[in-house]
Design a protein around this motif. Structure first.
Motif, PDB file in Angstrom:
ATOM      1  N   ARG A  19      10.115  -7.063  21.680  1.00  0.00           N
ATOM      2  CA  ARG A  19      10.330  -5.822  22.441  1.00  0.00           C
ATOM      3  C   ARG A  19      10.387  -4.601  21.522  1.00  0.00           C
ATOM      4  NH1 ARG A  19       9.919  -6.623  27.435  1.00  0.00           N
ATOM      5  NH2 ARG A  19      10.560  -8.604  28.253  1.00  0.00           N
ATOM      6  N   SER A  28      20.872  -0.656  25.159  1.00  0.00           N
ATOM      7  CA  SER A  28      20.869  -0.847  26.618  1.00  0.00           C
ATOM      8  C   SER A  28      19.447  -1.078  27.152  1.00  0.00           C
ATOM      9  CB  SER A  28      21.510   0.353  27.317  1.00  0.00           C
ATOM     10  OG  SER A  28      20.807   1.540  27.003  1.00  0.00           O
ATOM     11  N   GLU A  29      18.449  -0.440  26.540  1.00  0.00           N
ATOM     12  CA  GLU A  29      17.058  -0.665  26.959  1.00  0.00           C
ATOM     13  C   GLU A  29      16.595  -2.075  26.600  1.00  0.00           C
ATOM     14  OE1 GLU A  29      15.026   3.746  26.681  1.00  0.00           O
ATOM     15  OE2 GLU A  29      15.431   2.672  24.791  1.00  0.00           O
ATOM     16  N   ALA A  31      18.660  -4.660  26.292  1.00  0.00           N
ATOM     17  CA  ALA A  31      19.458  -5.555  27.127  1.00  0.00           C
ATOM     18  C   ALA A  31      18.938  -5.635  28.557  1.00  0.00           C
ATOM     19  CB  ALA A  31      20.917  -5.114  27.127  1.00  0.00           C
ATOM     20  N   ALA A  32      18.287  -4.588  29.038  1.00  0.00           N
ATOM     21  CA  ALA A  32      17.794  -4.561  30.414  1.00  0.00           C
ATOM     22  C   ALA A  32      16.788  -5.677  30.689  1.00  0.00           C
ATOM     23  CB  ALA A  32      17.166  -3.200  30.712  1.00  0.00           C
ATOM     24  N   HIS A  33      16.163  -6.217  29.671  1.00  0.00           N
ATOM     25  CA  HIS A  33      15.134  -7.244  29.841  1.00  0.00           C
ATOM     26  C   HIS A  33      15.695  -8.665  29.808  1.00  0.00           C
ATOM     27  CE1 HIS A  33      11.870  -4.363  29.581  1.00  0.00           C
ATOM     28  NE2 HIS A  33      12.534  -3.785  28.594  1.00  0.00           N
ATOM     29  N   ASP A  35      18.828 -11.646  30.941  1.00  0.00           N
ATOM     30  CA  ASP A  35      19.824 -12.041  31.933  1.00  0.00           C
ATOM     31  C   ASP A  35      21.151 -12.398  31.274  1.00  0.00           C
ATOM     32  OD1 ASP A  35      18.070 -11.720  34.066  1.00  0.00           O
ATOM     33  OD2 ASP A  35      17.321 -13.764  33.905  1.00  0.00           O
ATOM     34  N   SER A  37      24.668 -10.625  28.996  1.00  0.00           N
ATOM     35  CA  SER A  37      25.449  -9.382  28.968  1.00  0.00           C
ATOM     36  C   SER A  37      24.998  -8.456  27.844  1.00  0.00           C
ATOM     37  CB  SER A  37      26.936  -9.706  28.785  1.00  0.00           C
ATOM     38  OG  SER A  37      27.158 -10.216  27.479  1.00  0.00           O
ATOM     39  N   LEU A  38      25.358  -7.196  27.980  1.00  0.00           N
ATOM     40  CA  LEU A  38      25.070  -6.200  26.944  1.00  0.00           C
ATOM     41  C   LEU A  38      25.737  -6.603  25.627  1.00  0.00           C
ATOM     42  CD1 LEU A  38      23.907  -3.402  26.181  1.00  0.00           C
ATOM     43  CD2 LEU A  38      26.061  -2.410  26.970  1.00  0.00           C
ATOM     44  N   SER A  42      23.952  -7.295  22.101  1.00  0.00           N
ATOM     45  CA  SER A  42      24.427  -6.557  20.932  1.00  0.00           C
ATOM     46  C   SER A  42      24.743  -7.503  19.770  1.00  0.00           C
ATOM     47  CB  SER A  42      25.667  -5.745  21.316  1.00  0.00           C
ATOM     48  OG  SER A  42      26.085  -4.965  20.229  1.00  0.00           O
TER      49      SER A  42
END
Length: 135
Positions: A19, A28-29, A31-33, A35, A37-38, A42
């Protein structure tokens, strides 16, 4: 290099690197991809940072990530030393595939000749018609 291979051993971390390839993204961008947790993303990013595969630029609470392919290049050079073993397997595969192709071509040609021979002999024969016997 141990940290690089350890980081690359996880499919989530490899996907994160995919990515980031050519893109600077916020955590956060990234992590959006996924399933997960953020916080989990991280933590994966931190493993990549420790391995030198990702650099992070923080502005307050915002963290932007960037791929650093240098360590991957070093790992690729190390792996490439063993390519002679892979190449021998590829060479053997190529020879085997060529043999299979020759066998298949020979079978197809033989079958084709058999069909032509059967067709031409049927054409060359004369059919005789026997008269019906009358009662």
């Amino acid at each position: 290099m141990d940290l690089v291979f350890a980081a690359l051993s996880d499919p989530v971390r490899r996907e994160i690197l995919d990515r980031l390839d050519g893109h600077d993204l916020l955590v956060s961008e990234v992590a959006a991809h996924f399933d997960i947790s953020l916080q989990a993303v991280s933590r994966h990013i931190q493993v990549l940072v420790r391995a030198g595969l990702v650099t992070q630029e923080r502005t307050g609470r915002i963290s932007r990530c960037r791929l650093d392919a240098g360590p991957i290049y070093s790992a690729a050079i190390w792996l490439n030393r063993y390519s002679k073993y892979w190449q021998a397997q590829f060479d053997l595969l190529a020879v085997t595939l060529e043999e299979i192709e020759r066998e298949n071509s020979a079978k197809a040609e033989k079958a084709s000749r058999g069909k032509r021979a059967g067709t031409s002999s049927a054409r060359g024969r004369k059919q005789t018609v026997k008269p019906r016997s009358e009662k």
